[in-house]
Write a protein that holds these residues in place. Structure first.
Motif, PDB file in Angstrom:
ATOM      1  N   ILE A 117    -119.176  38.538  48.136  1.00 32.10           N
ATOM      2  CA  ILE A 117    -118.928  37.593  47.042  1.00 32.10           C
ATOM      3  C   ILE A 117    -117.650  36.804  47.288  1.00 32.10           C
ATOM      4  O   ILE A 117    -116.600  37.365  47.591  1.00 32.10           O
ATOM      5  N   GLN A 118    -117.784  35.525  47.108  1.00 27.76           N
ATOM      6  CA  GLN A 118    -116.650  34.620  47.265  1.00 27.76           C
ATOM      7  C   GLN A 118    -116.113  34.164  45.905  1.00 27.76           C
ATOM      8  O   GLN A 118    -114.914  34.061  45.720  1.00 27.76           O
ATOM      9  N   ASP A 119    -117.029  33.879  44.943  1.00 28.59           N
ATOM     10  CA  ASP A 119    -116.593  33.357  43.654  1.00 28.59           C
ATOM     11  C   ASP A 119    -117.658  33.655  42.601  1.00 28.59           C
ATOM     12  O   ASP A 119    -118.833  33.859  42.935  1.00 28.59           O
ATOM     13  N   THR A 120    -117.239  33.651  41.334  1.00 24.84           N
ATOM     14  CA  THR A 120    -118.162  33.838  40.222  1.00 24.84           C
ATOM     15  C   THR A 120    -117.866  32.807  39.140  1.00 24.84           C
ATOM     16  O   THR A 120    -116.734  32.331  39.011  1.00 24.84           O
ATOM     17  N   SER A 121    -118.893  32.497  38.365  1.00 24.18           N
ATOM     18  CA  SER A 121    -118.751  31.636  37.189  1.00 24.18           C
ATOM     19  C   SER A 121    -119.572  32.247  36.073  1.00 24.18           C
ATOM     20  O   SER A 121    -120.625  32.835  36.321  1.00 24.18           O
ATOM     21  N   VAL A 134    -124.901  33.275  31.144  1.00 22.77           N
ATOM     22  CA  VAL A 134    -125.376  32.864  32.454  1.00 22.77           C
ATOM     23  C   VAL A 134    -124.252  33.105  33.443  1.00 22.77           C
ATOM     24  O   VAL A 134    -123.096  32.759  33.176  1.00 22.77           O
ATOM     25  N   VAL A 135    -124.603  33.728  34.568  1.00 20.77           N
ATOM     26  CA  VAL A 135    -123.624  34.052  35.609  1.00 20.77           C
ATOM     27  C   VAL A 135    -124.097  33.477  36.932  1.00 20.77           C
ATOM     28  O   VAL A 135    -125.270  33.631  37.293  1.00 20.77           O
ATOM     29  N   ALA A 136    -123.204  32.800  37.635  1.00 20.57           N
ATOM     30  CA  ALA A 136    -123.479  32.311  38.988  1.00 20.57           C
ATOM     31  C   ALA A 136    -122.530  33.011  39.938  1.00 20.57           C
ATOM     32  O   ALA A 136    -121.332  33.125  39.661  1.00 20.57           O
ATOM     33  N   ILE A 137    -123.075  33.486  41.045  1.00 17.88           N
ATOM     34  CA  ILE A 137    -122.276  34.178  42.067  1.00 17.88           C
ATOM     35  C   ILE A 137    -122.445  33.445  43.380  1.00 17.88           C
ATOM     36  O   ILE A 137    -123.564  33.209  43.832  1.00 17.88           O
ATOM     37  N   SER A 169    -115.856  43.538  35.122  1.00 14.88           N
ATOM     38  CA  SER A 169    -114.815  43.391  34.098  1.00 14.88           C
ATOM     39  C   SER A 169    -114.778  41.957  33.609  1.00 14.88           C
ATOM     40  O   SER A 169    -114.874  41.020  34.399  1.00 14.88           O
ATOM     41  N   ILE A 170    -114.601  41.816  32.311  1.00 18.76           N
ATOM     42  CA  ILE A 170    -114.513  40.493  31.697  1.00 18.76           C
ATOM     43  C   ILE A 170    -113.084  40.293  31.220  1.00 18.76           C
ATOM     44  O   ILE A 170    -112.523  41.141  30.530  1.00 18.76           O
ATOM     45  N   THR A 171    -112.508  39.180  31.620  1.00 17.05           N
ATOM     46  CA  THR A 171    -111.175  38.787  31.160  1.00 17.05           C
ATOM     47  C   THR A 171    -111.300  37.384  30.579  1.00 17.05           C
ATOM     48  O   THR A 171    -112.376  36.796  30.573  1.00 17.05           O
ATOM     49  N   LYS A 172    -110.191  36.867  30.108  1.00 11.91           N
ATOM     50  CA  LYS A 172    -110.175  35.509  29.559  1.00 11.91           C
ATOM     51  C   LYS A 172    -109.060  34.711  30.220  1.00 11.91           C
ATOM     52  O   LYS A 172    -108.002  35.254  30.535  1.00 11.91           O
ATOM     53  N   GLN A 189    -114.071  35.076  32.194  1.00 16.00           N
ATOM     54  CA  GLN A 189    -114.183  35.149  33.652  1.00 16.00           C
ATOM     55  C   GLN A 189    -114.538  36.576  34.037  1.00 16.00           C
ATOM     56  O   GLN A 189    -114.312  37.498  33.264  1.00 16.00           O
ATOM     57  N   ILE A 190    -115.112  36.726  35.215  1.00 17.74           N
ATOM     58  CA  ILE A 190    -115.592  38.021  35.680  1.00 17.74           C
ATOM     59  C   ILE A 190    -114.742  38.500  36.843  1.00 17.74           C
ATOM     60  O   ILE A 190    -114.416  37.734  37.742  1.00 17.74           O
ATOM     61  N   GLU A 191    -114.429  39.797  36.824  1.00 22.09           N
ATOM     62  CA  GLU A 191    -113.810  40.462  37.965  1.00 22.09           C
ATOM     63  C   GLU A 191    -114.741  41.601  38.350  1.00 22.09           C
ATOM     64  O   GLU A 191    -115.212  42.346  37.483  1.00 22.09           O
TER      65      GLU A 191
END
Length: 116
Positions: free
Chosen positions: A93-97, A110-113, A70-73, A80-82
């Motif tokens: 998973i601890q965090d996403t960017s 680009v996504v970092a997990i 899911s994408i939110t703002k 941001q990603i959920e």
């Protein structure tokens, strides 16, 4: 883990012209569709979901569907990603960017997990 995706925005434009909201419903929730301003925004959201699945190392499929991401703002409008709980648990998973950019006829995400 890092994932990246690139999409030509005209591809999304054709999809939306042909199928309207039904095209968006294939990969976005109703809340995400409310955030879509035009085909370029939709292209960026597609790229985010593809990049996320690549960062997980699974791609879009049985293990991770478009609707598991899911994408939110934020209040400032940053994406941001959920992720679905089963994805968080399975991949620790601890965090996403996430970062989305548009240039000419392309949208790139680009996504970092970060895992535990």
């Amino acid at each position: 883990m890092i994932g990246i995706d690139l999409i030509k925005t005209s591809r999304m434009n054709r999809l939306m012209e042909r199928f309207g909201d039904k095209a968006l419903q294939k990969f976005l929730s109703s809340q995400e569709i409310q955030l879509i301003k035009n085909y370029k925004t939709a292209s960026g959201f597609w790229a985010v979901k593809e990049a996320t699945s690549k960062a997980l190392g699974v791609g879009i499929g049985n293990e991770c569907s478009f609707h598991d991401i899911s994408i939110t703002k934020t209040q400032k409008g940053a994406p941001q990603i959920e992720l679905a709980e089963h994805i968080i648990q399975k991949h620790n998973i601890q965090d996403t960017s996430v970062s989305i950019t548009h240039d000419g006829e392309y949208a790139i995400a680009v996504v970092a997990i970060q895992t535990k």
